[in-house]
Each structure stands twice: as C-alpha cells, then as structure tokens.
Design a protein around this motif. Sequence first.
Motif, PDB file in Angstrom:
ATOM      1  N   GLY A   1       0.864  -0.812  -0.054  1.00  0.00           N
ATOM      2  CA  GLY A   1       0.025  -0.111  -0.286  1.00  0.00           C
ATOM      3  C   GLY A   1       1.061   0.529  -0.088  1.00  0.00           C
ATOM      4  O   GLY A   1       0.403   1.677  -0.991  1.00  0.00           O
ATOM      5  N   GLU A   2       1.854   1.462   0.858  1.00  0.00           N
ATOM      6  CA  GLU A   2       2.357   1.975   1.300  1.00  0.00           C
ATOM      7  C   GLU A   2       2.839   2.828  -0.181  1.00  0.00           C
ATOM      8  O   GLU A   2       4.055   4.543  -1.123  1.00  0.00           O
ATOM      9  CB  GLU A   2       4.418   1.847   2.031  1.00  0.00           C
ATOM     10  N   LYS A   3       3.870   1.495  -0.968  1.00  0.00           N
ATOM     11  CA  LYS A   3       4.553   1.809  -2.376  1.00  0.00           C
ATOM     12  C   LYS A   3       3.961   1.321  -3.647  1.00  0.00           C
ATOM     13  O   LYS A   3       4.025   2.042  -4.511  1.00  0.00           O
ATOM     14  CB  LYS A   3       5.757   1.168  -2.524  1.00  0.00           C
ATOM     15  N   LEU A   4       2.370   2.120  -3.264  1.00  0.00           N
ATOM     16  CA  LEU A   4       1.199   1.712  -4.540  1.00  0.00           C
ATOM     17  C   LEU A   4       1.842   2.583  -5.773  1.00  0.00           C
ATOM     18  O   LEU A   4       1.624   2.183  -6.985  1.00  0.00           O
ATOM     19  CB  LEU A   4       0.207   1.450  -4.112  1.00  0.00           C
ATOM     20  N   ASP A   5       2.172   3.744  -5.072  1.00  0.00           N
ATOM     21  CA  ASP A   5       2.109   4.380  -6.563  1.00  0.00           C
ATOM     22  C   ASP A   5       3.611   4.368  -7.351  1.00  0.00           C
ATOM     23  O   ASP A   5       3.506   4.337  -8.673  1.00  0.00           O
ATOM     24  CB  ASP A   5       2.428   6.500  -6.257  1.00  0.00           C
ATOM     25  N   GLU A   6       4.875   3.607  -6.582  1.00  0.00           N
ATOM     26  CA  GLU A   6       5.828   3.096  -7.520  1.00  0.00           C
ATOM     27  C   GLU A   6       5.704   2.039  -8.466  1.00  0.00           C
ATOM     28  O   GLU A   6       6.038   2.063  -9.341  1.00  0.00           O
ATOM     29  CB  GLU A   6       7.122   2.956  -5.800  1.00  0.00           C
TER      30      GLU A   6
ATOM     31  N   THR B   1       9.394 -12.060  -1.887  1.00  0.00           N
ATOM     32  CA  THR B   1       7.928 -11.475  -1.775  1.00  0.00           C
ATOM     33  C   THR B   1       7.630 -10.211  -1.379  1.00  0.00           C
ATOM     34  O   THR B   1       6.113 -10.455  -1.745  1.00  0.00           O
ATOM     35  CB  THR B   1       6.858 -12.806  -1.303  1.00  0.00           C
ATOM     36  N   GLY B   2       8.193  -9.601  -0.962  1.00  0.00           N
ATOM     37  CA  GLY B   2       7.890  -7.960  -0.679  1.00  0.00           C
ATOM     38  C   GLY B   2       8.016  -7.170  -1.721  1.00  0.00           C
ATOM     39  O   GLY B   2       8.131  -7.427  -2.396  1.00  0.00           O
ATOM     40  N   VAL B   3       7.137  -6.337  -1.291  1.00  0.00           N
ATOM     41  CA  VAL B   3       7.157  -4.817  -2.306  1.00  0.00           C
ATOM     42  C   VAL B   3       8.260  -4.365  -3.155  1.00  0.00           C
ATOM     43  O   VAL B   3       8.226  -4.078  -3.893  1.00  0.00           O
ATOM     44  CB  VAL B   3       6.001  -3.846  -2.020  1.00  0.00           C
ATOM     45  N   ASP B   4       9.500  -4.912  -2.201  1.00  0.00           N
ATOM     46  CA  ASP B   4      10.459  -4.203  -2.557  1.00  0.00           C
ATOM     47  C   ASP B   4      11.463  -4.979  -3.926  1.00  0.00           C
ATOM     48  O   ASP B   4      11.569  -4.682  -4.732  1.00  0.00           O
ATOM     49  CB  ASP B   4      11.984  -4.497  -1.834  1.00  0.00           C
ATOM     50  N   ALA B   5      10.656  -6.748  -4.148  1.00  0.00           N
ATOM     51  CA  ALA B   5      11.000  -7.686  -4.552  1.00  0.00           C
ATOM     52  C   ALA B   5      10.216  -7.022  -5.503  1.00  0.00           C
ATOM     53  O   ALA B   5      10.813  -7.629  -7.547  1.00  0.00           O
ATOM     54  CB  ALA B   5      11.337  -9.224  -4.124  1.00  0.00           C
ATOM     55  N   ALA B   6       8.615  -6.863  -6.086  1.00  0.00           N
ATOM     56  CA  ALA B   6       8.110  -6.611  -7.330  1.00  0.00           C
ATOM     57  C   ALA B   6       8.465  -5.571  -8.080  1.00  0.00           C
ATOM     58  O   ALA B   6       8.738  -5.281  -9.151  1.00  0.00           O
ATOM     59  CB  ALA B   6       6.984  -6.649  -6.846  1.00  0.00           C
ATOM     60  N   LEU B   7       9.250  -4.621  -6.927  1.00  0.00           N
ATOM     61  CA  LEU B   7       9.671  -3.459  -7.981  1.00  0.00           C
ATOM     62  C   LEU B   7      10.342  -3.259  -9.032  1.00  0.00           C
ATOM     63  O   LEU B   7      11.150  -3.520  -9.653  1.00  0.00           O
ATOM     64  CB  LEU B   7       9.827  -2.252  -6.882  1.00  0.00           C
ATOM     65  N   ALA B   8      11.768  -4.512  -8.035  1.00  0.00           N
ATOM     66  CA  ALA B   8      12.994  -4.735  -8.889  1.00  0.00           C
ATOM     67  C   ALA B   8      12.584  -5.359 -10.380  1.00  0.00           C
ATOM     68  O   ALA B   8      13.606  -5.432 -11.183  1.00  0.00           O
ATOM     69  CB  ALA B   8      13.591  -5.749  -7.459  1.00  0.00           C
ATOM     70  N   ALA B   9      11.826  -6.010  -9.783  1.00  0.00           N
ATOM     71  CA  ALA B   9      11.662  -6.703 -11.606  1.00  0.00           C
ATOM     72  C   ALA B   9      10.745  -6.317 -12.520  1.00  0.00           C
ATOM     73  O   ALA B   9      10.775  -6.733 -13.109  1.00  0.00           O
ATOM     74  CB  ALA B   9      10.825  -8.090 -10.978  1.00  0.00           C
TER      75      ALA B   9
END
Length: 173
Positions: A70-75, A164-172
């Motif tokens: 939720g915190e990084k949804l904009d990213e 499996t966190g948001v940072d892994a999603a952003l990196a991919a």
Amino acid sequence: MAKLSVGSEFPKGVEFKYIPFTKEAAGITACGVPTTLDLDKELAGKKIVIVAVPGAFTPTCMINHIPPFGEKLDELKKKGVDDVIVISANDPYVLSAWGKALKLDHKLKFASDPNAAFSVANDLSLDGTALGLGIRTWRYLMIVDNGKISLLNIEPDPTKVTNTGVDAALAAL
C-alpha cells in the motif's frame, strides 16, 4: 491446472472471491457482498501483482508483508502495475475486514483463494493442520503481465518476507 512457472500462461478459469470496496460498506464491521474475481478478465491486457499470504491478521502478513504494498502502490503504478491482489485461504469477509483494518481496502484487492484450491493445485500451499489452521496459501509473489507469468517468487520460509515483498516486485518490474 498445470504447475506455474515464469514464462508460462496463467491458468484459465481461476476465480477468487472478494468483496469490492464501496463507501457504503467502508466500516470494518460492514460485511459487504462477496463476488467472483474472474482472473481471466482481471488479467487480460493488464499487469497485475498477486501476493499470497498464509493468513490475514497474522503477524508477518500484517506487519511486514502487506502494508508496504500500500505504501509503495504509486511506485508500482509508475512501473505499469494496474492492480495488486492479495490472496489468502481466509474467507472473503475476513479478507475484507483485514483490508479495512490495514486501511488498504480502497487501494488493493483482498481476495480469497477458497480452500486454498488454486494454491494447492499449483504446489503453493501450506498445511497448518497440526496448528489448527488447516490448508493455507504459501507466501509467494507473482507478477502476471497480460496473462503471462513474468515473476514467481516463493518464500523458502513462509514465516519470513525475503523475496516476496514489494521491493522484490519493484526490482522485477
């Protein structure tokens, strides 16, 4: 269903249950009406992040795993993500209340994988029967781009968030 892998098509005919956000049912004790989240329609022409957790209101899921989405949804949206779907074997009422408790019900879709059927069929389930929890979804992260799986990260230890966190999603992305 076939086992999932990066580069493969997301299976057809998958349906989760969820309660869509409405202002009328925004209170945490408001039940709402469960409906079907048809993944064939949901994934068509979109980039969707699916994040699976063993259980709503559980410590790792509640504190470390889902709030950062939720915190990084904009990213995520800046990188082309259309939607984030949080799944668990919990029923849609519990998932709806969890989304409300996290104040993310209007940002993310909290959907039930009923009886962990999708997760079981794809070897992505956790047997918590000995703990009185029944069959659950394992902790995993998936990115599906126009129906094709572009990322599938499975936690080695479902009590932790390492890949499996948001940072892994952003990196991919």
